[in-house]
Scaffold this motif. Structure first.
Motif, mmCIF file in Angstrom:
data_model
loop_
_atom_site.group_PDB
_atom_site.id
_atom_site.type_symbol
_atom_site.label_atom_id
_atom_site.label_comp_id
_atom_site.label_asym_id
_atom_site.label_seq_id
_atom_site.Cartn_x
_atom_site.Cartn_y
_atom_site.Cartn_z
ATOM 1 N N TYR A 44 0.795 -1.227 0.000
ATOM 2 C CA TYR A 44 0.000 0.000 0.000
ATOM 3 C C TYR A 44 0.831 1.282 0.000
ATOM 4 O O TYR A 44 0.404 2.294 -0.538
ATOM 5 C CB TYR A 44 -0.944 0.004 1.211
ATOM 6 N N SER A 176 -9.177 -8.159 4.818
ATOM 7 C CA SER A 176 -8.733 -7.878 3.453
ATOM 8 C C SER A 176 -9.754 -8.243 2.391
ATOM 9 O O SER A 176 -9.718 -7.698 1.286
ATOM 10 C CB SER A 176 -7.426 -8.628 3.170
ATOM 11 N N GLY A 179 -12.558 -5.283 3.243
ATOM 12 C CA GLY A 179 -12.039 -3.940 3.470
ATOM 13 C C GLY A 179 -12.646 -3.248 4.676
ATOM 14 O O GLY A 179 -12.477 -2.044 4.859
ATOM 15 N N HIS A 204 -3.005 -6.136 7.751
ATOM 16 C CA HIS A 204 -3.388 -5.195 6.695
ATOM 17 C C HIS A 204 -3.540 -3.770 7.212
ATOM 18 O O HIS A 204 -3.630 -2.831 6.422
ATOM 19 C CB HIS A 204 -4.677 -5.657 6.023
ATOM 20 N N ARG A 295 -9.043 7.061 -1.633
ATOM 21 C CA ARG A 295 -10.208 6.316 -1.150
ATOM 22 C C ARG A 295 -11.468 7.188 -1.195
ATOM 23 O O ARG A 295 -12.531 6.731 -1.646
ATOM 24 C CB ARG A 295 -9.952 5.823 0.272
ATOM 25 N N PRO A 312 -15.115 1.263 2.468
ATOM 26 C CA PRO A 312 -13.648 1.174 2.563
ATOM 27 C C PRO A 312 -13.107 1.991 3.730
ATOM 28 O O PRO A 312 -13.410 3.176 3.854
ATOM 29 C CB PRO A 312 -13.182 1.739 1.217
ATOM 30 N N SER A 315 -7.006 1.065 2.820
ATOM 31 C CA SER A 315 -6.436 1.033 1.470
ATOM 32 C C SER A 315 -7.033 -0.063 0.593
ATOM 33 O O SER A 315 -6.532 -0.312 -0.501
ATOM 34 C CB SER A 315 -4.924 0.829 1.579
ATOM 35 N N ILE A 316 -8.092 -0.725 1.066
ATOM 36 C CA ILE A 316 -8.705 -1.832 0.330
ATOM 37 C C ILE A 316 -10.124 -1.445 -0.065
ATOM 38 O O ILE A 316 -10.929 -1.047 0.771
ATOM 39 C CB ILE A 316 -8.737 -3.114 1.174
ATOM 40 N N VAL A 317 -10.407 -1.568 -1.357
ATOM 41 C CA VAL A 317 -11.745 -1.293 -1.888
ATOM 42 C C VAL A 317 -12.236 -2.569 -2.569
ATOM 43 O O VAL A 317 -11.561 -3.078 -3.477
ATOM 44 C CB VAL A 317 -11.732 -0.128 -2.891
ATOM 45 N N ARG A 357 -11.213 -7.131 -5.955
ATOM 46 C CA ARG A 357 -10.500 -6.508 -4.839
ATOM 47 C C ARG A 357 -9.472 -5.538 -5.396
ATOM 48 O O ARG A 357 -8.613 -5.916 -6.196
ATOM 49 C CB ARG A 357 -9.818 -7.565 -3.983
ATOM 50 N N SER A 359 -6.556 -2.664 -4.496
ATOM 51 C CA SER A 359 -5.629 -2.166 -3.477
ATOM 52 C C SER A 359 -5.069 -0.826 -3.923
ATOM 53 O O SER A 359 -4.535 -0.691 -5.030
ATOM 54 C CB SER A 359 -4.482 -3.160 -3.263
#
Length: 386
Positions: A44, A176, A179, A204, A295, A312, A315-317, A357, A359
């Protein structure tokens, strides 16, 4: 040989360049090199291939070499290892830390070293496979609660408190696959109420959650008993760690077989992690600001267009794909548009919970994010996925 399996086209993609905001891959269909925007990496912060990191790594390697010939308790513990443990303990606001070859091994080492058949581990159903494998290997009794279900967790604590010597509650700060985050404050409150220990998987979240990026405890202004983490996510290296009070760490150094009987992490890796951490400490304010900006832009632009698996948080969508849609077709669309994402297929998830997913990396530009959003809108419209 040209691969004719459409699913395999998007797994084991051969990367022929450093992994940063964009990468060169060897396309499985054409066997030609293809440049893609990288939205599939856990790195990330994108620091491992930073130009300022390389000289720092080289300096450390010149002094300490690249490898070790034994486990840490006997002959595999250098000044670099000690320095990294100190830095990680400080990062997690603990008095002790120990290093493992991977986050997976750290989870195994914690559960097998800490628990006995007289104990119970209660864990969130979305917990990582390494925790589940640690439970199996240790033969400790276990129960799970449905994801983030605090009522069920409390019921399990009430029911099992009289039956076991110690109860450990295991959960993650940032999950993860969706998110989303765990309600850390509520879990810690229940643990204190019923005399249970808390085990937080912070893999994460480390580097990206909280105002200073130290992880889940900072983000929720709370503390836990044990923190497991990895250097393979935001810091883009490899290796894992456990942080806790120093007395617990001293105990685990002897009773964690994965630690006692494994060769130490090579000095080359430790040098790399230390150098990345040094760069992070100097640049984290700007790095975290960029991820937050990316984000927020994605959420604003897509909130009426797609179904997020969860809001979110870092950093994970994650975008849900309807079960009627062949997710391979969606991934092929991203691939043809030079966007590297991760498609999560059945049976890794239920057939009605397949997902894309994404990132986010601090090094992504505003133009990168705008290009990603534009193509998501076009793909969702093309296949009527809104």
């Amino acid at each position: 040989y040209i691969n004719e399996d459409p699913v395999r086209d998007f797994y084991m993609r051969e990367i022929v360049s450093p992994v940063t905001r964009d990468v060169e891959i060897l396309d499985n269909q054409t066997l030609e090199q293809k440049k893609m925007l990288m939205f599939g990496s856990n790195g990330y912060l994108d620091l491992a291939n930073n130009d300022e990191v390389w000289p720092s790594i080289q300096e450390k390697v010149n002094k300490y070499g690249i490898g070790l010939g034994g486990p840490p308790l006997l002959n595999g513990y250098t000044t670099l290892h000690k320095k990294l443990e100190t830095k990680v303990a400080q990062l997690k606001n603990k008095t002790g830390a120990m290093l493992f070859s991977s986050g997976y091994t750290a989870n195994l080492g914690l559960i097998t070293g800490l628990t006995t058949k007289k104990d119970l581990v209660i864990f969130d159903e979305y917990s990582h496979a390494s925790l589940v494998d640690g439970i199996k290997l240790s033969q400790v009794k276990s129960r799970f609660f449905t994801h983030n279900n605090m009522e069920m967790l409390e019921e399990l604590l009430i029911e099992n408190k009289p039956k076991f010597r110690n109860i450990f509650i295991a959960f993650e700060s940032l999950y993860s696959m969706d998110g989303d985050t765990a309600p850390l404050n509520k879990i810690v409150e229940l643990a204190k109420k019923y005399g249970a220990y808390t085990i937080l998987d912070d893999c994460h979240a480390t580097g990206v959650m909280g105002e200073k990026g130290t992880g889940g405890c900072e983000a929720f202004s709370t503390s836990v008993d044990f923190i497991v983490g990895s250097f393979s996510k935001a810091f883009s290296m490899t290796g894992g760690f456990i942080c806790a009070d120093e007395s617990y760490i001293d105990y685990l150094r002897v009773f964690s077989r994965q630690y006692m009987f494994s060769t130490s992490m090579p000095t080359l890796f430790v040098a790399g992690i230390l150098s990345v951490l040094e760069s992070y400490e100097k640049n984290k304010v700007a790095l975290l600001k960029r991820i937050k900006s990316h984000r927020e832009y994605i959420m604003q632009e897509l909130k009426q267009k797609v179904t997020f698996a969860a809001i979110p948080e870092a950093s994970i969508v994650v975008l849900r794909v309807p079960s009627k849609m062949d997710i391979t077709v969606i991934n092929k669309e991203f691939h043809s548009r030079n966007i590297f994402v991760n498609s999560i297929h059945y049976p890794a998830v239920p057939i009605d919970e397949q997902r894309i997913r994404i990132s986010l990396m601090a090094s992504h530009t505003s133009e990168d994010i705008a290009y990603l959003v534009k193509n998501i809108k076009e793909i969702w419209l093309k296949y009527n996925l809104n």
